[in-house]
Design a protein around this motif. Structure first.
Motif, PDB file in Angstrom:
ATOM      1  N   TRP A   1      38.595  48.349  50.657  1.00 15.13           N
ATOM      2  CA  TRP A   1      39.343  47.153  50.281  1.00 15.13           C
ATOM      3  C   TRP A   1      39.178  46.801  48.806  1.00 15.13           C
ATOM      4  O   TRP A   1      39.920  45.970  48.276  1.00 15.13           O
ATOM      5  N   PHE A   2      38.214  47.429  48.150  1.00 18.39           N
ATOM      6  CA  PHE A   2      37.950  47.096  46.741  1.00 18.39           C
ATOM      7  C   PHE A   2      38.937  47.842  45.857  1.00 18.39           C
ATOM      8  O   PHE A   2      39.057  49.053  45.931  1.00 18.39           O
ATOM      9  N   ARG A   3      39.655  47.105  45.014  1.00 22.45           N
ATOM     10  CA  ARG A   3      40.657  47.699  44.138  1.00 22.45           C
ATOM     11  C   ARG A   3      40.493  47.174  42.710  1.00 22.45           C
ATOM     12  O   ARG A   3      40.027  46.057  42.499  1.00 22.45           O
ATOM     13  N   PHE A   4      40.887  48.004  41.768  1.00 20.56           N
ATOM     14  CA  PHE A   4      40.934  47.581  40.372  1.00 20.56           C
ATOM     15  C   PHE A   4      42.364  47.144  40.071  1.00 20.56           C
ATOM     16  O   PHE A   4      43.278  47.968  40.038  1.00 20.56           O
ATOM     17  N   ARG A   5      42.538  45.849  39.877  1.00 18.57           N
ATOM     18  CA  ARG A   5      43.869  45.277  39.705  1.00 18.57           C
ATOM     19  C   ARG A   5      43.977  44.597  38.346  1.00 18.57           C
ATOM     20  O   ARG A   5      43.046  43.915  37.891  1.00 18.57           O
ATOM     21  N   THR A   6      45.143  44.766  37.735  1.00 21.87           N
ATOM     22  CA  THR A   6      45.352  44.208  36.404  1.00 21.87           C
ATOM     23  C   THR A   6      45.307  42.691  36.408  1.00 21.87           C
ATOM     24  O   THR A   6      44.750  42.071  35.489  1.00 21.87           O
ATOM     25  N   ASP A   7      45.888  42.062  37.427  1.00 25.00           N
ATOM     26  CA  ASP A   7      45.898  40.602  37.451  1.00 25.00           C
ATOM     27  C   ASP A   7      44.484  40.035  37.552  1.00 25.00           C
ATOM     28  O   ASP A   7      44.157  39.025  36.913  1.00 25.00           O
ATOM     29  N   ILE A   8      43.634  40.711  38.328  1.00 23.13           N
ATOM     30  CA  ILE A   8      42.247  40.254  38.435  1.00 23.13           C
ATOM     31  C   ILE A   8      41.511  40.470  37.116  1.00 23.13           C
ATOM     32  O   ILE A   8      40.714  39.625  36.682  1.00 23.13           O
TER      33      ILE A   8
ATOM     34  N   SER B   1      29.017  41.021  32.092  1.00 21.48           N
ATOM     35  CA  SER B   1      28.505  42.284  32.625  1.00 21.48           C
ATOM     36  C   SER B   1      29.313  42.771  33.822  1.00 21.48           C
ATOM     37  O   SER B   1      29.207  43.941  34.210  1.00 21.48           O
ATOM     38  N   VAL B   2      30.122  41.897  34.393  1.00 22.39           N
ATOM     39  CA  VAL B   2      31.012  42.290  35.492  1.00 22.39           C
ATOM     40  C   VAL B   2      32.463  42.357  35.019  1.00 22.39           C
ATOM     41  O   VAL B   2      33.187  43.306  35.325  1.00 22.39           O
ATOM     42  N   VAL B   3      32.877  41.362  34.243  1.00 21.89           N
ATOM     43  CA  VAL B   3      34.283  41.278  33.829  1.00 21.89           C
ATOM     44  C   VAL B   3      34.658  42.410  32.879  1.00 21.89           C
ATOM     45  O   VAL B   3      35.707  43.052  33.044  1.00 21.89           O
ATOM     46  N   VAL B   4      33.829  42.666  31.881  1.00 24.99           N
ATOM     47  CA  VAL B   4      34.169  43.695  30.892  1.00 24.99           C
ATOM     48  C   VAL B   4      34.243  45.083  31.530  1.00 24.99           C
ATOM     49  O   VAL B   4      35.233  45.805  31.336  1.00 24.99           O
ATOM     50  N   PRO B   5      33.244  45.514  32.323  1.00 24.43           N
ATOM     51  CA  PRO B   5      33.398  46.810  32.998  1.00 24.43           C
ATOM     52  C   PRO B   5      34.597  46.846  33.945  1.00 24.43           C
ATOM     53  O   PRO B   5      35.267  47.877  34.055  1.00 24.43           O
ATOM     54  N   TYR B   6      34.866  45.737  34.620  1.00 24.07           N
ATOM     55  CA  TYR B   6      36.022  45.707  35.524  1.00 24.07           C
ATOM     56  C   TYR B   6      37.316  45.915  34.743  1.00 24.07           C
ATOM     57  O   TYR B   6      38.195  46.676  35.170  1.00 24.07           O
ATOM     58  N   ALA B   7      37.433  45.255  33.601  1.00 23.32           N
ATOM     59  CA  ALA B   7      38.642  45.409  32.790  1.00 23.32           C
ATOM     60  C   ALA B   7      38.780  46.836  32.267  1.00 23.32           C
ATOM     61  O   ALA B   7      39.874  47.418  32.285  1.00 23.32           O
ATOM     62  N   VAL B   8      37.676  47.415  31.822  1.00 19.39           N
ATOM     63  CA  VAL B   8      37.713  48.787  31.303  1.00 19.39           C
ATOM     64  C   VAL B   8      38.080  49.777  32.404  1.00 19.39           C
ATOM     65  O   VAL B   8      38.920  50.671  32.213  1.00 19.39           O
ATOM     66  N   LEU B   9      37.467  49.627  33.573  1.00 19.33           N
ATOM     67  CA  LEU B   9      37.770  50.519  34.689  1.00 19.33           C
ATOM     68  C   LEU B   9      39.206  50.327  35.177  1.00 19.33           C
ATOM     69  O   LEU B   9      39.853  51.288  35.613  1.00 19.33           O
ATOM     70  N   THR B  10      39.700  49.113  35.091  1.00 16.96           N
ATOM     71  CA  THR B  10      41.090  48.865  35.490  1.00 16.96           C
ATOM     72  C   THR B  10      42.051  49.602  34.569  1.00 16.96           C
ATOM     73  O   THR B  10      43.021  50.219  35.023  1.00 16.96           O
ATOM     74  N   ILE B  11      41.779  49.557  33.274  1.00 21.57           N
ATOM     75  CA  ILE B  11      42.629  50.274  32.325  1.00 21.57           C
ATOM     76  C   ILE B  11      42.606  51.774  32.610  1.00 21.57           C
ATOM     77  O   ILE B  11      43.626  52.462  32.521  1.00 21.57           O
ATOM     78  N   GLY B  12      41.430  52.283  32.983  1.00 22.63           N
ATOM     79  CA  GLY B  12      41.309  53.713  33.207  1.00 22.63           C
ATOM     80  C   GLY B  12      41.778  54.187  34.571  1.00 22.63           C
ATOM     81  O   GLY B  12      42.238  55.326  34.702  1.00 22.63           O
ATOM     82  N   LEU B  13      41.697  53.323  35.590  1.00 26.00           N
ATOM     83  CA  LEU B  13      41.941  53.778  36.958  1.00 26.00           C
ATOM     84  C   LEU B  13      43.175  53.171  37.613  1.00 26.00           C
ATOM     85  O   LEU B  13      43.798  53.818  38.459  1.00 26.00           O
ATOM     86  N   ALA B  14      43.507  51.952  37.273  1.00 23.27           N
ATOM     87  CA  ALA B  14      44.621  51.291  37.958  1.00 23.27           C
ATOM     88  C   ALA B  14      45.955  51.898  37.533  1.00 23.27           C
ATOM     89  O   ALA B  14      46.144  52.267  36.372  1.00 23.27           O
TER      90      ALA B  14
END
Length: 213
Positions: A75-82, A106-119
């Motif tokens: 259920w965990f997804r990397f989403r641009t809106d989030i 420490s959570v938001v920045v990695p999430y944004a980077v991973l979203t750019i790379g994976l979403a």
């Protein structure tokens, strides 16, 4: 100190798959606590204060936690809106309660980077038409970070992040259009010329076997 982050990552794979996200979470909590130790109480190793190193380790731990969570939970997804909403929250927290900025970042920045790379985001995919800035971002990020701190001093995390990202992106774009792209074109020209000058390999003729009468 950054090298230790890369060394520590393989140790997560010592644990069973279902335990790895928990291990990354424990590491994240520990390094955040180390980063909150007062400056004068934090020990120094190899010329680096542990408090400062832990501030960097937090982003590695946060990224590892998010990536492992994405692999562990369907259920965990990397989403641009989030990612966009999280970035807005980070800027708000940094201005209202800066003491919590590291925990959020420490959570938001990695999430944004991973979203750019994976979403699979159309807007991100379409940005490729402007060029491939990935290597330039990697190349310029560290010197720009150091230069920003040296010129402007230590700023709030949101201000520092905004300046570093803007300057690094601009330099990465210049690197692509002025250095990388022309170099790749030159490489193609050299390869074509070399191919034309190289004579084709001649396959030696094989004499047919004689058939006994």
């Amino acid at each position: 100190m950054e090298f230790l982050c890369y060394v520590a990552v393989p140790f997560l794979f010592v644990f069973p798959r279902f335990v790895r996200p928990l291990g990354a979470l424990v590491v994240l909590v520990v390094v955040i606590r180390l980063a909150e130790v007062p400056q004068h109480e934090s020990p120094v190793f190899w010329g680096v204060r542990l408090r400062d190193a832990a501030s960097m380790w937090a982003f590695f731990a946060g990224g590892a936690l998010l990536r492992l969570a994405g692999q562990r939970f369907s259920w965990f997804r990397f989403r641009t809106d989030i990612a966009v909403a999280g970035t807005a929250v980070l800027f708000l927290v940094d201005n209202v309660a800066p003491g919590l900025a590291l925990e959020v970042a420490s959570v938001v920045v990695p999430y944004a980077v991973l979203t750019i790379g994976l979403a699979r985001t159309p807007y991100i995919a379409q940005s490729a038409r402007f060029g491939d800035f990935s290597y330039g971002l990697y190349l310029w990020a560290f010197p720009v970070q150091q230069l920003v701190v040296d010129v402007f001093g230590v700023q709030r995390m949101s201000v520092n992040l905004l300046m570093v990202v803007t300057i690094t992106l601009a330099l990465a774009a210049l690197s692509w259009h002025l250095v990388e792209k022309p170099s790749m074109r030159l490489k193609d020209v050299i390869v074509r010329r070399t191919t034309r000058r190289t004579p084709p390999a001649v396959t030696p003729a094989v004499a047919p076997e004689s058939v006994p009468a």
